[in-house]
Enzyme design. Structure first.
Site, PDB file in Angstrom:
ATOM      1  N   HIS A  59     -28.815 -38.042   7.744  1.00  0.00           N
ATOM      2  CA  HIS A  59     -28.613 -38.178   9.183  1.00  0.00           C
ATOM      3  C   HIS A  59     -29.949 -38.461   9.877  1.00  0.00           C
ATOM      4  O   HIS A  59     -30.044 -39.369  10.722  1.00  0.00           O
ATOM      5  CB  HIS A  59     -27.993 -36.904   9.743  1.00  0.00           C
ATOM      6  CG  HIS A  59     -27.887 -36.872  11.234  1.00  0.00           C
ATOM      7  ND1 HIS A  59     -27.010 -37.664  11.941  1.00  0.00           N
ATOM      8  CD2 HIS A  59     -28.573 -36.131  12.163  1.00  0.00           C
ATOM      9  CE1 HIS A  59     -27.149 -37.427  13.243  1.00  0.00           C
ATOM     10  NE2 HIS A  59     -28.091 -36.508  13.400  1.00  0.00           N
ATOM     11  N   ASP A  85     -29.687 -24.327  16.252  1.00  0.00           N
ATOM     12  CA  ASP A  85     -29.189 -25.518  15.571  1.00  0.00           C
ATOM     13  C   ASP A  85     -30.305 -26.131  14.734  1.00  0.00           C
ATOM     14  O   ASP A  85     -31.419 -26.347  15.236  1.00  0.00           O
ATOM     15  CB  ASP A  85     -28.676 -26.543  16.583  1.00  0.00           C
ATOM     16  CG  ASP A  85     -27.747 -27.572  15.945  1.00  0.00           C
ATOM     17  OD1 ASP A  85     -27.089 -27.237  14.942  1.00  0.00           O
ATOM     18  OD2 ASP A  85     -27.671 -28.700  16.443  1.00  0.00           O
TER      19      ASP A  85
END
Length: 429
Positions: free
Chosen positions: A130, A123
């Site tokens: 963000h 990931d």
């Protein structure tokens, strides 16, 4: 970079009538790959979505195996030849229409599986919006860590708990300790109270690289098969206590959800955009830079998050769209992620999954998580039926959607990535 060809001609029509609907995610210009099975035949088969149908590739005589990972390992030329054969056979007027009609099955009549056998999962953290918004909640004066603009941040996740769209999972248990707790006080143990979704894209690896042999920017996209939607659910309270010094663990590995259709990079070629860093930001290091990446490394994919509560579902309400964003706003491109992942000699395998990380945009309504939308839970989101959410409640369903469109190109979509939160399991003893 993968270029345009006649399979992307916006004027193409299919003899599968539902594929000509202007609202379908799966026109003939898309042709995404997935795995399905029927109640009559329990074996997984490889199919391509076309309108509201699936073309069974073995039944159509296009492949001789049901092993998706084997298909993904093909060199770029055979993969693109298969796409051309699919396009030509599904076009209106094709001589194959009569025979291939027997190889069609309705999407509503099958069970969709994971797009392929997922080996490893990494990931990333590619959205600077963000990272900045979340960073401000913890470090108001210095939200971005010094390495963010230089290195694609990532961590190795858990592949075994990745499920396909339609997945339901139980609220996870874990250790938590509020930031306001006295120094030295013991943590709590119980179900997460700050469960969140993460709007991401999944990047599926095609061809492997040998151990010790990095993949350069110029070849990086040849090692990518396609993209899916991806929801990397997160227990924020568990994460806040456990993540230092090594990063997420139990806060992430209890469940992730992926959409079933892999949209190929060939189908996404019309939606390429120049990749630009904000003025004043450092240029990527040479191993993360190329002229092709600067010219068309970004992809305009419009993303949506929908939230349907249990009360909405009981009332027949489809849910509220709570945010939108665009993949073109990501700080790192697909090629950069692949090049960085392998620059130390790491060997990627066919079927490996790279998560983009939460994809948020520059405005508050572009937030890709409830952590951002609710400002860390301080400003609850009010839904159309009057319910409020700071974080997810039991019974909530999150639906991710995405599509690409621009003048002169046929709109294509990704289908749905849907998951539902179940109550925490009761613990015995």
């Amino acid at each position: 970079m993968i270029g345009l060809n006649d399979t992307l001609d916006p004027a193409l029509q299919s003899w599968v009538e539902s594929a000509n609907d202007t609202h379908t995610d799966f026109p003939i210009q898309n042709l995404p790959f997935g795995r399905f099975r029927t109640a009559r035949d329990g074996d997984w088969r490889i199919g391509v979505a076309i309108g509201d149908q699936i073309l069974d590739l073995q039944a159509a005589g296009l492949i001789d195996s049901s092993d998706m990972n084997r298909l993904m390992r093909l060199a770029p030329e055979p993969r693109r030849a298969l796409r051309t054969a699919l396009s030509e056979g599904l076009r209106a007027g094709s001589a194959l229409a009569t025979r291939w009609k027997e190889a069609l099955v309705r999407q509503s009549a099958v069970e969709m599986g994971l797009p392929c056998a997922i080996g490893d999962y990494t990931d990333f953290y590619t959205s600077i919006h963000h990272a900045t918004t979340v960073g401000k909640q913890f470090r108001p004066d210095n939200p971005l860590l010094p390495n963010y603009k230089w290195v694609p941040i990532g961590y190795h996740g858990r592949a075994s708990s990745i499920g396909v769209s339609g997945q339901s999972f139980h609220r996870p248990w874990g250790q938590t300790r509020p930031a306001t707790a006295p120094e030295g006080s013991p943590p709590n143990f119980g179900p997460s109270r700050r469960l969140d979704y993460e709007l991401e894209l999944g990047i599926f690896i095609a061809r492997p690289n040998a151990l010790g042999e990095p993949i350069g920017m110029e070849l990086a996209e040849e090692h990518v098969f396609g993209l899916t939607l991806f929801n990397d659910w997160s227990a924020r309270d568990v994460q806040g206590w456990e993540y230092q010094p090594l990063g997420p663990f139990l806060a992430k590995n209890f469940a992730s959800t992926v959409s079933p259709w892999m949209v190929t990079l060939e189908a996404l070629a019309p939606f390429r955009q120049p990749f630009r860093r904000p003025e004043g930001d450092p240029a990527p290091l040479p191993y993360l830079d190329s002229a092709a990446n600067r010219d068309q490394g970004a992809i305009g994919i419009m993303l949506e998050v929908w939230l349907q509560t249990a009360a909405m579902r009981e009332a027949g309400h489809p849910g509220d769209r709570v945010s939108t964003s665009n993949y073109a706003d990501a700080y790192w491109t697909i090629a950069q992620l692949v090049a960085h992942h392998t620059v130390n000699g790491c060997n990627l395998q066919a079927g490996d999954l790279l998560g983009s990380g939460t994809l948020s945009g520059p405005a508050p309504e572009h937030a890709g998580s409830l952590l951002e939308l609710s400002n860390g839970g301080k400003q609850p989101l009010t839904l159309s039926n009057g319910e409020q959410r700071s974080f997810l409640e039991d019974g909530d369903t999150v639906i991710l959607k995405a599509h690409c469109e621009r003048p002169g190109a046929r709109r294509i979509g990704f289908g749905e990535c849907r998951g539902t939160v179940l109550p925490a399991r009761e613990r015995k003893g």
